[in-house]
Write an enzyme that holds these catalytic residues in place. Structure first.
Site, PDB file in Angstrom:
ATOM      1  CG  ASN A  80      51.773  22.205  41.585  1.00 44.32           C
ATOM      2  OD1 ASN A  80      52.431  21.631  40.721  1.00 44.32           O
ATOM      3  ND2 ASN A  80      50.474  22.043  41.720  1.00 44.32           N
ATOM      4  CG  HIS A 105      50.989  13.996  39.179  1.00 45.03           C
ATOM      5  ND1 HIS A 105      49.747  14.523  38.907  1.00 45.03           N
ATOM      6  CD2 HIS A 105      50.863  12.645  39.095  1.00 45.03           C
ATOM      7  CE1 HIS A 105      48.906  13.506  38.650  1.00 45.03           C
ATOM      8  NE2 HIS A 105      49.558  12.367  38.758  1.00 45.03           N
ATOM      9  CB  THR A 117      46.185  21.998  43.494  1.00 44.91           C
ATOM     10  OG1 THR A 117      45.550  20.719  43.589  1.00 44.91           O
ATOM     11  CG2 THR A 117      46.681  22.211  42.072  1.00 44.91           C
ATOM     12  CE  LYS A 147      53.066  18.555  38.764  1.00 44.63           C
ATOM     13  NZ  LYS A 147      51.992  19.563  38.971  1.00 44.63           N
ATOM     14  CG  PHE A 161      45.309  25.154  34.294  1.00 48.26           C
ATOM     15  CD1 PHE A 161      45.847  23.873  34.255  1.00 48.26           C
ATOM     16  CD2 PHE A 161      44.068  25.331  34.894  1.00 48.26           C
ATOM     17  CE1 PHE A 161      45.164  22.783  34.796  1.00 48.26           C
ATOM     18  CE2 PHE A 161      43.368  24.251  35.435  1.00 48.26           C
ATOM     19  CZ  PHE A 161      43.928  22.974  35.380  1.00 48.26           C
ATOM     20  NE  ARG A 183      45.709  14.440  45.544  1.00 47.81           N
ATOM     21  CZ  ARG A 183      45.582  15.200  44.443  1.00 47.81           C
ATOM     22  NH1 ARG A 183      46.308  14.941  43.346  1.00 47.81           N
ATOM     23  NH2 ARG A 183      44.755  16.201  44.426  1.00 47.81           N
ATOM     24  NE  ARG A 226      51.380  20.155  44.668  1.00 49.76           N
ATOM     25  CZ  ARG A 226      50.346  19.485  44.177  1.00 49.76           C
ATOM     26  NH1 ARG A 226      49.247  19.342  44.895  1.00 49.76           N
ATOM     27  NH2 ARG A 226      50.395  18.960  42.976  1.00 49.76           N
ATOM     28  CE1 TYR A 285      48.758  16.904  35.459  1.00 51.83           C
ATOM     29  CE2 TYR A 285      50.636  17.308  34.029  1.00 51.83           C
ATOM     30  CZ  TYR A 285      50.096  17.171  35.301  1.00 51.83           C
ATOM     31  OH  TYR A 285      50.910  17.312  36.406  1.00 51.83           O
ATOM     32  CD  GLU A 289      47.757   9.831  37.239  1.00 48.38           C
ATOM     33  OE1 GLU A 289      46.939  10.760  37.123  1.00 48.38           O
ATOM     34  OE2 GLU A 289      48.489   9.691  38.247  1.00 48.38           O
TER      35      GLU A 289
END
Ligand code: IDP
Ligand code: MG
Length: 151
Positions: free
Chosen positions: A112, A115, A91, A9, A57, A85, A102, A49, A126
């Protein structure tokens, strides 16, 4: 063999953490089969998203993810979705297990760093949102036989 979409990100790019984050994923043995740096349009961000539309948010998330360039990657490996993950951590970085990206490198849920797709169907959609089929490279790695019995 699974494929998953990873996004480094805008905060990862801005904070100079591209290498650190790729390093952690690459060292696990995951194979990078596609990678590019882009700045996401609002339209594509909203599509990516879409599941979060209407949440408090959501607008902040769209502003964040479109605010600066990101790195998009497709990673391949056995149980790649779960492996990414667990390497990313929860998250909310405050709740993420130590040793995860993270927990080690981030502080708050709204910044964070990374993704990763959360299941086989979302991974497929995706990946298709960001990459053409001919951008997903197929190549052998001689090291694969030291990472898994049947690559
Ligand atoms: P994930 O990225 O771990 O899959 P999701 O629940 O799918 O988490 O949320 C997508 C992204 O939306 C998160 O990574 C984070 O950037 C942002 N987000 C989720 N919950 C919040 C929140 O409560 N406040 C601000 N941003 C949030
Ligand atoms: Mg998610």
């Amino acid at each position: 063999m699974e494929r998953t979409l990873v996004i480094l990100k805008p905060d990862a790019v801005q904070r100079g953490l591209i290498g650190e984050i790729i390093c952690r994923l690459e060292r696990r043995g995951l194979k990078i089969i596609a990678m590019k740096m882009v700045q996401l349009s609002e339209e594509i961000a909203r599509r990516h998203y879409a599941v979060h539309e209407g949440k408090p948010f959501f607008e902040g998330l769209i502003a964040y993810i479109t605010s600066a360039p990101v790195v998009l990657m497709v990673l391949e490996g056995p149980r790649a979705i779960e492996v990414v993950r667990t390497t990313m951590g929860a998250t909310d970085p405050a709740k993420a297990a130590p040793g995860t990206i993270r927990a080690d490198l981030a502080l708050t849920v709204d910044r964070n760093l990374v993704h990763g797709s959360d299941g086989p169907e979302t991974a497929a959609s995706e990946i298709a949102l960001f990459f053409r089929e001919d951008e997903l490279l197929q190549y052998p790695r001689d090291t694969d036989r030291w990472l898994m019995v049947k690559p």
